[in-house]
Design an enzyme around this catalytic site. Sequence first.
Site, mmCIF file in Angstrom:
data_model
loop_
_atom_site.group_PDB
_atom_site.id
_atom_site.type_symbol
_atom_site.label_atom_id
_atom_site.label_comp_id
_atom_site.label_asym_id
_atom_site.label_seq_id
_atom_site.Cartn_x
_atom_site.Cartn_y
_atom_site.Cartn_z
ATOM 1 N N ASP A 1 0.846 -1.199 0.000
ATOM 2 C CA ASP A 1 0.000 0.000 0.000
ATOM 3 C C ASP A 1 0.885 1.255 0.000
ATOM 4 O OD1 ASP A 1 0.851 -0.112 2.623
ATOM 5 O OD2 ASP A 1 -1.138 0.238 3.507
ATOM 6 N N SER A 2 2.214 1.044 -0.020
ATOM 7 C CA SER A 2 3.150 2.140 -0.302
ATOM 8 C C SER A 2 2.825 2.754 -1.661
ATOM 9 C CB SER A 2 4.596 1.629 -0.288
ATOM 10 O OG SER A 2 4.746 0.489 -1.118
ATOM 11 N N ASP B 1 -0.995 -6.162 0.045
ATOM 12 C CA ASP B 1 -1.328 -5.480 1.293
ATOM 13 C C ASP B 1 -2.831 -5.284 1.451
ATOM 14 O OD1 ASP B 1 0.863 -4.982 2.909
ATOM 15 O OD2 ASP B 1 1.338 -3.047 1.990
ATOM 16 N N LYS C 1 -1.151 -9.280 3.431
ATOM 17 C CA LYS C 1 -0.410 -8.744 4.570
ATOM 18 C C LYS C 1 -1.244 -7.685 5.254
ATOM 19 C CE LYS C 1 3.448 -6.006 3.975
ATOM 20 N NZ LYS C 1 3.044 -4.717 4.558
ATOM 21 N N GLU D 1 -1.209 -4.924 8.879
ATOM 22 C CA GLU D 1 -0.411 -4.340 9.942
ATOM 23 C C GLU D 1 -1.066 -4.698 11.255
ATOM 24 O OE1 GLU D 1 0.205 -0.171 9.106
ATOM 25 O OE2 GLU D 1 0.909 -0.625 7.079
ATOM 26 N N GLU E 1 9.321 -3.822 10.388
ATOM 27 C CA GLU E 1 9.768 -2.565 9.786
ATOM 28 C C GLU E 1 10.368 -1.649 10.851
ATOM 29 O OE1 GLU E 1 7.005 -0.644 7.127
ATOM 30 O OE2 GLU E 1 8.173 1.208 7.059
#
Length: 264
Positions: A45-46, A84, A112, A114, A181
């Site tokens: 999602d960057s 993501d 993925k 968070e 991270e």
Amino acid sequence: RKPVTLRRLAKMKAEGEKIACLTAYDASFAQVVDAAGTDLVLVGDSLGMVIQGHATTVPVTMDDMVYHTRCVAQGLSTTFLVADMPFLSYSDPVRAVDNAGRLMQAGAAMVKLEGAAGQAEVISAMAGQDIPVCAHLGLRPQSVHKAGGFRVQGREDTAAAAMQADARALVEAGADLLLLECVPRDLAERITREAPVPVIGIGAGPGVDGQILVLYDMLGIPPGPKPRFVRDFMADADDVPAAIAAYVQAVKSGDYPAPEHGFE
Ligand code: KIV
Ligand code: NA
């Protein structure tokens, strides 16, 4: 090369072969990344920052992620594809399973999210549907507004212990992979030693099972200051495929990350 699978990634951890990972957002770069022998590609999602130009990943939607996952899937032949889950797409187990299903149907082999320990229920709902999950710990960019900025996580003893406990809880809930991270190298190494699943790092030092970078960062795009863990592989390469191949080589050999790329 045979397609990279979850079993293959687990075998790499067991045998100490470093896992080389990169992000990609479109079919053309996916092809280059795949041809370079990258083990895992993340549609991060960057993309909210490097593709869409936002200051954070918060504006990214499920439709954005599905679109880019489809594009990347078209370019890959053997690389393991992770997508993501964007902000608020996994706020409860039902929503999480529905949204993860969309990404799997777009071509992802794993999703993925968070997560701290609070995500255990969501992860176990996904595991219950046989959806492979990676849990992203440490600096969690979707939490930037609550955290008050992007900074290294787990520096204090209590925060480090909490992250170790979170990693344990999320693997227990069914996570098949962990991503750390911006975590001090010693803590990342401890979590990796203890984890029964592979651990991928970004700004987490050399003591993890694999490395990932944002594709544009390691190609020096755009020019200018980058986080300290980034190395510009374009600086010594003749072209983009050579830079990406050099990255894969540097991860496999342990040449990257060097001490200056990590945090104490
Ligand atoms: O979105 C992303 O690119 C990521 C990586 C930096 C791990 O989550
Ligand atoms: Na991300």
